[in-house]
Design an enzyme around this catalytic site. Sequence first.
Site, short mmCIF file in Angstrom:
data_model
loop_
_atom_site.label_atom_id
_atom_site.label_comp_id
_atom_site.label_asym_id
_atom_site.label_seq_id
_atom_site.Cartn_x
_atom_site.Cartn_y
_atom_site.Cartn_z
CE1 TYR A 218 -39.71 45.07 68.18
CE2 TYR A 218 -37.62 46.00 68.31
CZ TYR A 218 -38.36 44.87 67.80
OH TYR A 218 -38.02 43.98 67.13
CE LYS B 42 -45.04 44.83 53.23
NZ LYS B 42 -44.70 43.92 52.23
CG ASP C 117 -41.66 42.69 51.33
OD1 ASP C 117 -41.25 43.65 51.14
OD2 ASP C 117 -42.79 42.20 50.90
CG ASP D 87 -34.28 43.55 66.73
OD1 ASP D 87 -33.33 43.26 66.91
OD2 ASP D 87 -35.21 43.26 67.47
CG ASP E 99 -29.88 39.97 65.04
OD1 ASP E 99 -29.30 40.99 65.17
OD2 ASP E 99 -30.23 39.09 65.77
#
Length: 356
Positions: free
Chosen positions: A142, A191, A223, A247, A251
């Site tokens: 980001y 990852k 994942d 992020d 959620d």
Amino acid sequence: MRKNIAVLKGDGIGPEIVDQAILVLDAIAKKYGHEFVYTEVDIGGCSIDKHGVPITEEGMAMCKASDSVLLGAVGGPKWDGVDPSIRPEKALLAVRKELGLFANLRPTKLFAQLADASPLKDSVVGDGIDLMIVRELTGGIYFGKRRTEVVEGEKVATDEMTYSEHEVERIGRVAFETARKRGKRVASVDKANVLDSSRLWRAVMHRLAEEYPDVAYSDILVDNTAMQLIKNPGQFDVIVTENMFGDILSDEASMLTGSIGMMPSASLSSTTLGMYEPIHGSAPDIAGMDLANPIGTIMSAAMMLRYSFDMIEEADAIEAAVNKVLDDGYRTADIWKEGFRKVGCAEMGAAVAARL
Ligand code: NAD
């Protein structure tokens, strides 16, 4: 103790929910002999309307000069069409950056009283869900370089994900320290089978893990984490991860508890200055109707006491009062079902304050 709190009510339901958190903070001040001094700062759409920008320089200076920041929410359809450079969310990013808020703490707790609000089966929820996601907030993709260029006749877009050792180390420390005060387990999400930034992340976390032998450490791929959160959320205590993974996962995790209106968050810096806000947005569909659930904001105020002011007993008291109110059957519309007492935002806030 005397503390200065910058109060950023924002847009939509922001003012209603923040007013309830202030009511609760005032009850704490009275009970424990503290003084909380509130300074209101316009943020988001209301600031665009008044000042032409989502936060003024003076407003930002007030946040920086405060002991802590309490935020409602920003944005709404009225400001969807404004120039991207002054969108309401720009103010949030600016405050995070100016205050150096690099660590986002999102507790995900399924209140026993609301267990059937979870979309997961009872057999999966088991003894409950009580985990903390520690998300890196000022690095990664980001904040990396981005560009769109034309290559051989077609557009190609690139976003860079960058992490330095010190950025990983400081968020790692927040995670290990947080775990020490909870269930003493850290799962670091990355990852590393694909990304260099994740391999660096993992190496730094392993180094840190040796400094915290009392905390059980594990690595898990992002994942797999997405799957495990649905399959067996009870296995997690503290999850630490980089900005974008955090992020998305936070959620996902918040939905396991059934209601977005219950969930608080804290954004911390390297000093005691932090920003505290519910995880939801400004809910324009219910703004001004006394329908919003203020518990996420009230629990955010409790996090402020815990993390910025070191008022542990006071924070515990707020959490206990919220539990008591739920035990007593109070429910705002988002968590209400037959047999319970349906209350508005103001009555819910007053009920929590009364139990203090
Ligand atoms: P939202 O979180 O505002 O609302 C999603 C749904 O959840 C709505 O149906 C809403 O009524 C409900 N809801 C949210 N909070 C609730 C509460 N406390 N009690 C009861 N119900 C609640 O998300 P959205 O609709 O996607 O976004 C609305 C606006 O908020 C947009 O302008 C968005 O950009 C902004 N937003 C701001 C923040 C922030 O300030 N941190 C975060 C997310 C979205």
